[in-house]
Design a protein around this motif. Structure first.
Motif, PDB file in Angstrom:
ATOM      1  N   VAL A  91       0.812  -1.215   0.000  1.00 53.95           N
ATOM      2  CA  VAL A  91       0.000   0.000   0.000  1.00 53.95           C
ATOM      3  C   VAL A  91       0.848   1.270   0.000  1.00 53.95           C
ATOM      4  CG1 VAL A  91      -2.008  -1.076   1.056  1.00 53.95           C
ATOM      5  CG2 VAL A  91      -0.193  -0.169   2.515  1.00 53.95           C
ATOM      6  N   ALA A  92       2.139   1.142   0.315  1.00 56.85           N
ATOM      7  CA  ALA A  92       3.043   2.290   0.303  1.00 56.85           C
ATOM      8  C   ALA A  92       3.814   2.380  -1.010  1.00 56.85           C
ATOM      9  CB  ALA A  92       4.024   2.210   1.473  1.00 56.85           C
ATOM     10  N   HIS A  93       3.377   1.622  -2.031  1.00 54.33           N
ATOM     11  CA  HIS A  93       3.997   1.609  -3.365  1.00 54.33           C
ATOM     12  C   HIS A  93       5.416   1.039  -3.357  1.00 54.33           C
ATOM     13  CE1 HIS A  93       0.582   3.646  -5.062  1.00 54.33           C
ATOM     14  NE2 HIS A  93       0.717   4.671  -4.237  1.00 54.33           N
ATOM     15  N   ARG A  94       5.737   0.217  -2.360  1.00 54.27           N
ATOM     16  CA  ARG A  94       7.015  -0.475  -2.372  1.00 54.27           C
ATOM     17  C   ARG A  94       6.838  -1.784  -3.136  1.00 54.27           C
ATOM     18  NH1 ARG A  94       7.661   0.410   4.004  1.00 54.27           N
ATOM     19  NH2 ARG A  94       5.670  -0.642   3.793  1.00 54.27           N
ATOM     20  N   VAL A  95       7.751  -2.068  -4.065  1.00 53.44           N
ATOM     21  CA  VAL A  95       7.626  -3.244  -4.909  1.00 53.44           C
ATOM     22  C   VAL A  95       7.950  -4.496  -4.104  1.00 53.44           C
ATOM     23  CG1 VAL A  95       8.482  -4.423  -6.959  1.00 53.44           C
ATOM     24  CG2 VAL A  95       8.135  -1.959  -7.001  1.00 53.44           C
ATOM     25  N   LEU A  96       6.983  -5.413  -4.024  1.00 51.97           N
ATOM     26  CA  LEU A  96       7.176  -6.679  -3.321  1.00 51.97           C
ATOM     27  C   LEU A  96       7.673  -7.763  -4.262  1.00 51.97           C
ATOM     28  CD1 LEU A  96       3.853  -6.668  -1.251  1.00 51.97           C
ATOM     29  CD2 LEU A  96       6.105  -5.829  -0.535  1.00 51.97           C
ATOM     30  N   GLN A 122      -4.850  -3.131 -10.258  1.00 48.59           N
ATOM     31  CA  GLN A 122      -5.976  -3.642  -9.481  1.00 48.59           C
ATOM     32  C   GLN A 122      -5.533  -3.775  -8.031  1.00 48.59           C
ATOM     33  OE1 GLN A 122      -9.162  -4.474 -10.080  1.00 48.59           O
ATOM     34  NE2 GLN A 122      -9.160  -3.973 -12.255  1.00 48.59           N
ATOM     35  N   VAL A 123      -6.392  -3.355  -7.099  1.00 49.91           N
ATOM     36  CA  VAL A 123      -6.057  -3.509  -5.685  1.00 49.91           C
ATOM     37  C   VAL A 123      -6.109  -4.981  -5.317  1.00 49.91           C
ATOM     38  CG1 VAL A 123      -6.871  -1.215  -5.054  1.00 49.91           C
ATOM     39  CG2 VAL A 123      -8.461  -3.145  -5.001  1.00 49.91           C
ATOM     40  N   VAL A 124      -5.299  -5.369  -4.339  1.00 46.22           N
ATOM     41  CA  VAL A 124      -5.213  -6.757  -3.901  1.00 46.22           C
ATOM     42  C   VAL A 124      -5.600  -6.820  -2.428  1.00 46.22           C
ATOM     43  CG1 VAL A 124      -3.735  -8.778  -3.657  1.00 46.22           C
ATOM     44  CG2 VAL A 124      -3.354  -7.173  -5.549  1.00 46.22           C
ATOM     45  N   ARG A 159      -1.270  -3.772  -4.432  1.00 42.67           N
ATOM     46  CA  ARG A 159      -1.805  -3.361  -5.732  1.00 42.67           C
ATOM     47  C   ARG A 159      -0.992  -4.036  -6.815  1.00 42.67           C
ATOM     48  NH1 ARG A 159      -0.960   1.633  -8.996  1.00 42.67           N
ATOM     49  NH2 ARG A 159      -2.788   1.945 -10.321  1.00 42.67           N
ATOM     50  N   LEU A 160      -1.676  -4.650  -7.775  1.00 36.27           N
ATOM     51  CA  LEU A 160      -1.028  -5.295  -8.911  1.00 36.27           C
ATOM     52  C   LEU A 160      -1.000  -4.307 -10.066  1.00 36.27           C
ATOM     53  CD1 LEU A 160       0.171  -8.081  -9.670  1.00 36.27           C
ATOM     54  CD2 LEU A 160      -2.057  -8.637 -10.652  1.00 36.27           C
ATOM     55  N   ALA A 172      -5.441 -10.324  -9.390  1.00 37.57           N
ATOM     56  CA  ALA A 172      -5.568  -9.726  -8.058  1.00 37.57           C
ATOM     57  C   ALA A 172      -6.420 -10.612  -7.154  1.00 37.57           C
ATOM     58  CB  ALA A 172      -6.177  -8.326  -8.165  1.00 37.57           C
ATOM     59  N   GLN A 173      -7.483 -11.192  -7.692  1.00 35.56           N
ATOM     60  CA  GLN A 173      -8.315 -12.097  -6.903  1.00 35.56           C
ATOM     61  C   GLN A 173      -7.528 -13.346  -6.504  1.00 35.56           C
ATOM     62  OE1 GLN A 173     -11.638 -12.788  -9.487  1.00 35.56           O
ATOM     63  NE2 GLN A 173     -12.530 -10.760  -9.182  1.00 35.56           N
ATOM     64  N   ALA A 174      -6.734 -13.870  -7.440  1.00 37.93           N
ATOM     65  CA  ALA A 174      -5.937 -15.059  -7.145  1.00 37.93           C
ATOM     66  C   ALA A 174      -4.897 -14.767  -6.069  1.00 37.93           C
ATOM     67  CB  ALA A 174      -5.255 -15.564  -8.415  1.00 37.93           C
ATOM     68  N   LEU A 175      -4.291 -13.584  -6.123  1.00 38.86           N
ATOM     69  CA  LEU A 175      -3.320 -13.203  -5.093  1.00 38.86           C
ATOM     70  C   LEU A 175      -3.987 -13.095  -3.719  1.00 38.86           C
ATOM     71  CD1 LEU A 175      -1.308 -10.497  -7.066  1.00 38.86           C
ATOM     72  CD2 LEU A 175      -0.362 -12.621  -6.134  1.00 38.86           C
ATOM     73  N   THR A 176      -5.191 -12.537  -3.698  1.00 37.66           N
ATOM     74  CA  THR A 176      -5.926 -12.434  -2.432  1.00 37.66           C
ATOM     75  C   THR A 176      -6.227 -13.812  -1.862  1.00 37.66           C
ATOM     76  OG1 THR A 176      -6.939 -10.342  -3.139  1.00 37.66           O
ATOM     77  CG2 THR A 176      -8.025 -11.553  -1.365  1.00 37.66           C
TER      78      THR A 176
END
Length: 546
Positions: free
Chosen positions: A188-193, A222-224, A233-234, A254-258
């Motif tokens: 959520v802080a725009h840091r790349v995971l 898309q939000v995750v 966010r993807l 995004a749904q699959a990641l959730t």
């Protein structure tokens, strides 16, 4: 889109102009040359002037303008209505009964289209409108079927990933492959995971760094996360946000990641509950050593040479929210487990009470107990320093919540070590409630008299003794009595030090000490009285922190 059927091209007016039946009509584009690639949603035949009020937008309208082709005003009203209704384009067939161009009507049309922006095409020869509508609808239905097929394929791909237990990296890599470009998973802080996929412009693999949005345009994303708990966010920097097909891929990804994150947490929660139940059974003495080892094998826990019980006691102070403390306790447990795992093949954890949890560490054969425990505590403190603000003397995970570690005797059996959890809890609670030297962890030998009082704290005889010694001080009479007694005992009866520490004048101190002696019914100058009061005060503090 790699790996998916791609026969889902948008049907445009230009595509319909290329139909053989339309070309037979010798089409001439009168205006709207720049908008020939408008998407067409449907094809209609209409010869009534008011049809513009009935369309919904995106239609290709075929017309002979019969009945009003000789009137510039009426013909313009017909075309203006189509443009206002959002029609994609109009094909106007103007031929006479012999099949030749109707010169007067053509001249009227050329005059009527002036100032309009919608693509309008003149057909100079007679064609069969039914063939145009059939061909157009065949293309449109094919487009819809292709979209449905691609949606089905995308759904199946991500459903299978979830069924196969794919992790976040596999899902991101699959998404990059489908989109044929880089994909980033941010927090959520725009840091790349995580990142995957090649840059279409360079062919190089996407780096872990976040590209610059130098052109100021918003990235497709898309939000995750589930509703109310978005955690990421993807992002696909090179995807057009208006591309419905690619956005469908991002949405399903995004749904699959959730779902993957939820499944991983559920699995971790189940394992944690199973291990916590195992530790509780060990502490209760419900298992023989053979049964304990058999259950440990079932949980995938390797045998260890030495087992060490320790208890972490978190103290938030009276002003803290109890619910918040419980949430922070869970975070702290995860931090301690993560810090201990590299050093111990066995790590069991269980909550004992709000703000207190136990760990049982099975150390490697070459590990020294004190060295291993010191390193575990250092690892936890290091993680806390990186993730929270420390606002307590011994701040740990939980944003300023202080913690104290008590350690029980090391044993070579699970049952033996679990039996020491109670002692470790008493040590932790005692060290947290009373002043002592600051150590990474405490054993019974480090808390001395305090430890003895802690062991006997629940004995009714000790309670009777302490209540008799402290008397009215326990009920707040005088209100400053307990604090002044603690200062007096801490400074060994040195009145000058007590006055300085308590910010009192000598006269005020003497008056209060006299009143305190009256309330207690003893002389504070008597060594035995001071010793008895010290023990009673330790008991009272332990009772308050319980």
């Amino acid at each position: 889109m790699a790996g998916l059927s791609s026969n889902d091209e948008v049907v445009t007016f230009r595509m319909l102009l290329e139909l053989e039946e339309v070309r037979r009509g010798a089409p001439e584009v009168l205006n709207g040359h720049a908008d020939l690639d408008r998407p067409v949603r449907w094809v209609h035949v209409a010869d009534t002037e008011g049809v513009g009020a009935l369309i919904e937008g995106g239609e290709l309208v075929l017309s002979t303008a019969a009945g009003f082709r000789t009137s510039t005003t009426r013909l313009r009203r017909f075309l203006s209505g189509l443009e206002a209704g959002g029609a994609a384009a109009a094909l106007i067939e103007l031929v006479d009964e012999s099949g030749l161009p109707d010169g007067a009507a053509v001249a009227t049309l050329r005059q009527a289209v002036r100032g309009l922006t919608m693509p309008i095409v003149l057909l100079n020869r007679r064609i069969k409108f039914v063939r145009v509508t059939q061909a157009g609808h065949r293309l449109l239905i094919g487009q819809q079927l292709a979209r449905l097929e691609r949606s089905r394929q995308v759904h199946e791909i991500y459903t299978q990933l979830n069924l196969d237990g794919a992790d976040e990296q596999q899902i991101v890599e699959t998404t990059a492959r489908l989109l044929e470009g880089p994909v980033l998973l941010e927090d959520v802080a725009h840091r790349v995971l995580l990142s995957a996929g090649p840059d279409p412009d360079t062919g190089e693999t996407a780096s872990a760094g976040r590209p610059d949005e130098t052109d100021g345009t918003a990235w497709a994303g898309q939000v995750v996360g589930a509703a109310g708990s978005v955690w990421g966010r993807l992002v696909a920097p090179w995807v057009d946000p208006d591309d419905a097909g690619d956005m469908l891929v991002l949405e399903r990804a995004a749904q699959a990641l959730t779902l993957a994150r939820m499944a991983a947490r559920d699995q971790a929660d189940l394992l944690h509950r199973a291990q916590a139940g195992f530790l509780q059974a060990l502490m209760a003495g419900d298992l023989t050593e053979d049964e304990a080892q058999e259950r440990a094998d079932g949980l995938g826990l390797a045998p260890a040479r030495t087992y060490v019980p320790l208890v972490v006691h978190m103290s938030s102070g009276p002003e803290r929210d109890l619910t918040l403390l419980q949430l922070r306790e869970r975070v702290a447990q995860e931090e301690w487990i993560g810090a201990a795992r590299p050093l111990a093949p066995v790590v069991l954890s269980a909550s004992l009470r709000s703000g207190t949890f136990a760990l049982l560490l099975g150390l490697r054969e070459t590990a020294d107990v004190d060295t291993a425990l010191t390193e575990v505590v250092a690892r936890v403190r290091s993680r806390a320093d990186r993730t929270v603000t420390r606002d307590a003397d011994r701040a740990g995970p939980g944003g300023g919540v202080a913690w104290t570690v008590g350690v029980g005797p090391a044993r070579d059996t699970l049952n033996g070590a679990a039996f020491g959890v109670r002692e470790a809890a008493q040590v932790a609670r005692t060290a947290a409630a009373t002043e002592t030297r600051d150590l990474p962890f405490y054993r019974f030998s480090d808390i001395r008299l305090r430890g003895l009082v802690a062991l006997l704290a629940d004995d009714p005889r000790v309670r009777t003794f302490a209540e008799a010694e402290l008397g009215p001080l326990l009920t707040g009479h005088p209100p400053w009595g307990m604090e002044l007694l603690a200062l007096y005992l801490r400074h060994g009866g040195n009145k000058s030090e007590v006055a300085r520490a308590g910010h009192l004048s000598r006269q005020a101190l003497y008056a209060r000490l006299e009143r305190l002696e009256t309330a207690l019914g003893v002389s504070l100058d008597d060594a035995e009285s001071r010793a008895a009061l010290h023990v009673a005060l330790l008991w009272a503090r332990l009772r308050t922190s319980a």
